[in-house]
Scaffold this active site. Sequence first.
Site, mmCIF file in Angstrom:
data_model
loop_
_atom_site.group_PDB
_atom_site.id
_atom_site.type_symbol
_atom_site.label_atom_id
_atom_site.label_comp_id
_atom_site.label_asym_id
_atom_site.label_seq_id
_atom_site.Cartn_x
_atom_site.Cartn_y
_atom_site.Cartn_z
ATOM 1 N N LEU A 62 0.844 -1.205 0.000
ATOM 2 C CA LEU A 62 0.000 0.000 0.000
ATOM 3 C C LEU A 62 0.876 1.250 0.000
ATOM 4 O O LEU A 62 2.040 1.203 0.367
ATOM 5 C CB LEU A 62 -0.898 -0.043 1.242
ATOM 6 C CG LEU A 62 -1.853 -1.246 1.256
ATOM 7 C CD1 LEU A 62 -2.415 -1.495 2.644
ATOM 8 C CD2 LEU A 62 -2.981 -1.043 0.244
ATOM 9 N N PRO A 63 0.301 2.398 -0.427
ATOM 10 C CA PRO A 63 1.134 3.600 -0.573
ATOM 11 C C PRO A 63 1.836 4.030 0.713
ATOM 12 O O PRO A 63 3.045 4.261 0.707
ATOM 13 C CB PRO A 63 0.145 4.664 -1.064
ATOM 14 C CG PRO A 63 -0.966 3.902 -1.716
ATOM 15 C CD PRO A 63 -1.060 2.615 -0.946
ATOM 16 N N THR A 93 6.614 0.596 1.992
ATOM 17 C CA THR A 93 7.634 1.372 2.697
ATOM 18 C C THR A 93 6.882 2.254 3.689
ATOM 19 O O THR A 93 6.319 3.277 3.321
ATOM 20 C CB THR A 93 8.461 2.221 1.716
ATOM 21 O OG1 THR A 93 9.014 1.345 0.728
ATOM 22 C CG2 THR A 93 9.582 2.945 2.434
ATOM 23 N N LYS A 168 14.867 0.180 5.539
ATOM 24 C CA LYS A 168 14.402 0.595 4.199
ATOM 25 C C LYS A 168 14.506 2.105 4.028
ATOM 26 O O LYS A 168 14.909 2.605 2.968
ATOM 27 C CB LYS A 168 12.952 0.123 3.996
ATOM 28 C CG LYS A 168 12.325 0.536 2.683
ATOM 29 C CD LYS A 168 13.019 -0.084 1.482
ATOM 30 C CE LYS A 168 12.345 0.314 0.162
ATOM 31 N NZ LYS A 168 13.192 0.005 -0.999
ATOM 32 N N LYS A 237 7.972 10.773 -0.143
ATOM 33 C CA LYS A 237 7.367 10.262 1.102
ATOM 34 C C LYS A 237 8.429 9.563 1.952
ATOM 35 O O LYS A 237 8.534 9.801 3.157
ATOM 36 C CB LYS A 237 6.255 9.261 0.750
ATOM 37 C CG LYS A 237 5.753 8.440 1.928
ATOM 38 C CD LYS A 237 5.112 7.102 1.532
ATOM 39 C CE LYS A 237 6.098 6.092 1.027
ATOM 40 N NZ LYS A 237 5.575 4.722 0.894
HETATM 41 P P1 NAD Z 1 0.870 1.930 -6.314
HETATM 42 O O1 NAD Z 1 0.328 3.261 -6.026
HETATM 43 O O2 NAD Z 1 1.151 1.503 -7.716
HETATM 44 O O3 NAD Z 1 -0.056 0.783 -5.641
HETATM 45 C C1 NAD Z 1 -0.743 0.929 -4.428
HETATM 46 C C2 NAD Z 1 -2.086 0.220 -4.555
HETATM 47 O O4 NAD Z 1 -2.748 0.260 -3.285
HETATM 48 C C3 NAD Z 1 -3.036 0.896 -5.566
HETATM 49 O O5 NAD Z 1 -3.497 -0.062 -6.500
HETATM 50 C C4 NAD Z 1 -4.181 1.432 -4.690
HETATM 51 O O6 NAD Z 1 -5.429 1.418 -5.334
HETATM 52 C C5 NAD Z 1 -4.143 0.436 -3.531
HETATM 53 N N1 NAD Z 1 -4.774 0.955 -2.324
HETATM 54 C C6 NAD Z 1 -4.687 2.199 -1.776
HETATM 55 N N2 NAD Z 1 -5.379 2.266 -0.631
HETATM 56 C C7 NAD Z 1 -5.915 1.033 -0.431
HETATM 57 C C8 NAD Z 1 -6.738 0.452 0.591
HETATM 58 N N3 NAD Z 1 -7.125 1.177 1.650
HETATM 59 N N4 NAD Z 1 -7.087 -0.845 0.461
HETATM 60 C C9 NAD Z 1 -6.695 -1.580 -0.603
HETATM 61 N N5 NAD Z 1 -5.929 -1.091 -1.598
HETATM 62 C C10 NAD Z 1 -5.536 0.194 -1.513
HETATM 63 O O7 NAD Z 1 2.233 1.843 -5.435
HETATM 64 P P2 NAD Z 1 3.482 0.865 -5.676
HETATM 65 O O8 NAD Z 1 4.474 1.546 -6.553
HETATM 66 O O9 NAD Z 1 2.984 -0.510 -5.986
HETATM 67 O O10 NAD Z 1 4.111 0.892 -4.200
HETATM 68 C C11 NAD Z 1 3.512 0.197 -3.114
HETATM 69 C C12 NAD Z 1 4.432 0.319 -1.905
HETATM 70 O O11 NAD Z 1 5.714 -0.273 -2.218
HETATM 71 C C13 NAD Z 1 4.721 1.772 -1.485
HETATM 72 O O12 NAD Z 1 4.767 1.852 -0.090
HETATM 73 C C14 NAD Z 1 6.078 2.062 -2.114
HETATM 74 O O13 NAD Z 1 6.790 3.073 -1.412
HETATM 75 C C15 NAD Z 1 6.751 0.703 -2.038
HETATM 76 N N6 NAD Z 1 7.778 0.434 -3.067
HETATM 77 C C16 NAD Z 1 7.549 0.703 -4.382
HETATM 78 C C17 NAD Z 1 8.550 0.428 -5.320
HETATM 79 C C18 NAD Z 1 8.353 0.721 -6.797
HETATM 80 O O14 NAD Z 1 9.359 0.639 -7.553
HETATM 81 N N7 NAD Z 1 7.154 1.046 -7.262
HETATM 82 C C19 NAD Z 1 9.756 -0.142 -4.909
HETATM 83 C C20 NAD Z 1 9.932 -0.441 -3.553
HETATM 84 C C21 NAD Z 1 8.941 -0.153 -2.637
#
Ligand code: NAD
Length: 295
Positions: A62-63, A93, A168, A237
């Site tokens: 999740l975000p 994260t 992290k 963030k």
């Molecule tokens: P994203 O925004 O693509 O995905 C997040 C998903 O969560 C979305 O589909 C959203 O609809 C869903 N969501 C939001 N609130 C919700 C709720 N209450 N219940 C259910 N679903 C909900 O983000 P991402 O890039 O996949 O990143 C996710 C996490 O991983 C973040 O914390 C980010 O910092 C971390 N991260 C991302 C990357 C990357 O390269 N994208 C790498 C390492 C870590």
Amino acid sequence: MRICVIGLGQMGGNMALTLKATGFDVTGSDLFENARQRLAAQGLPVAAPDELPPSDVYLLSLPTSAQVREVIETAPGLLGLAPAGSVIVDTSTSDPVISRELAAKVLAAGLEWLDAPVSGGPRGAANGKLGMLLGGEAATIERLAPMLEAMSARYTHVGGPGSGHVVKLANNYLCAAHLLTTAEAVAMAARAGVDPTACLAGLNSGSGRSAVSEVNFPEWILSGRFDSGFTTGLMRKDLRLARNAAERLGMAPGLLAAVVEAWHADPERPADGDDFNRIAGALLDTVSPTEETEQ
Ligand code: NAD
């Protein structure tokens, strides 16, 4: 092992598909129907947030901690509906202080907790080659080993609940700093007439190299692709969380403050929705072609 992946974005969607392809019984869920439909079209069984199936593991992607808290606590929330003994794994994260608070509630409810933030981006999630930092009990990790091995190239147990999220933030601070310092170094060399690709080759044979110089620059910055799948908004963030964590610990590291400030200097360049590597692209753009050939 029944796994329910909550949050089907860039990371969670790919993790869910990887786990399913490895043979686990996986259901995906997301707040947004279009995210659920996108994954259903790729063959993933999906469920609405109020129809989560009983599972052994609830894997969150999740975000921010705000959504993690909502999914765990907001009625009924996982605290109310997860079967006794099931494990909540937070791969987001997240803010370590909130993770520790939530972990205590999860353990008190008879469930298990693991924070497992990841690196490797959507591609690492799609090919099961993530790096994972684990905060929790060794026994929980042992129990989840088959799942962790399917998702990652390497996982590292760094301490109790919240420790994975602490490390992290430290890692992402360094990555954010390396993007700035490497871009400045390459821009400086370009001004002095050195081709950026040749400069990178030199840096990567020396002690100034990093994952940013070895991977990000060739793959996403000098190539002009800027399609890593990780956004500037998410990196901002993480930096704010790192700064807040340092402040709460009574520290005021000057370099961290400067890096946070540089990443927030111009909200449009790059914008939150832009690839995070754009910050280095913006710094390199300050070196015009005329200046590159001077001297
Ligand atoms: P994203 O925004 O693509 O995905 C997040 C998903 O969560 C979305 O589909 C959203 O609809 C869903 N969501 C939001 N609130 C919700 C709720 N209450 N219940 C259910 N679903 C909900 O983000 P991402 O890039 O996949 O990143 C996710 C996490 O991983 C973040 O914390 C980010 O910092 C971390 N991260 C991302 C990357 C990357 O390269 N994208 C790498 C390492 C870590």
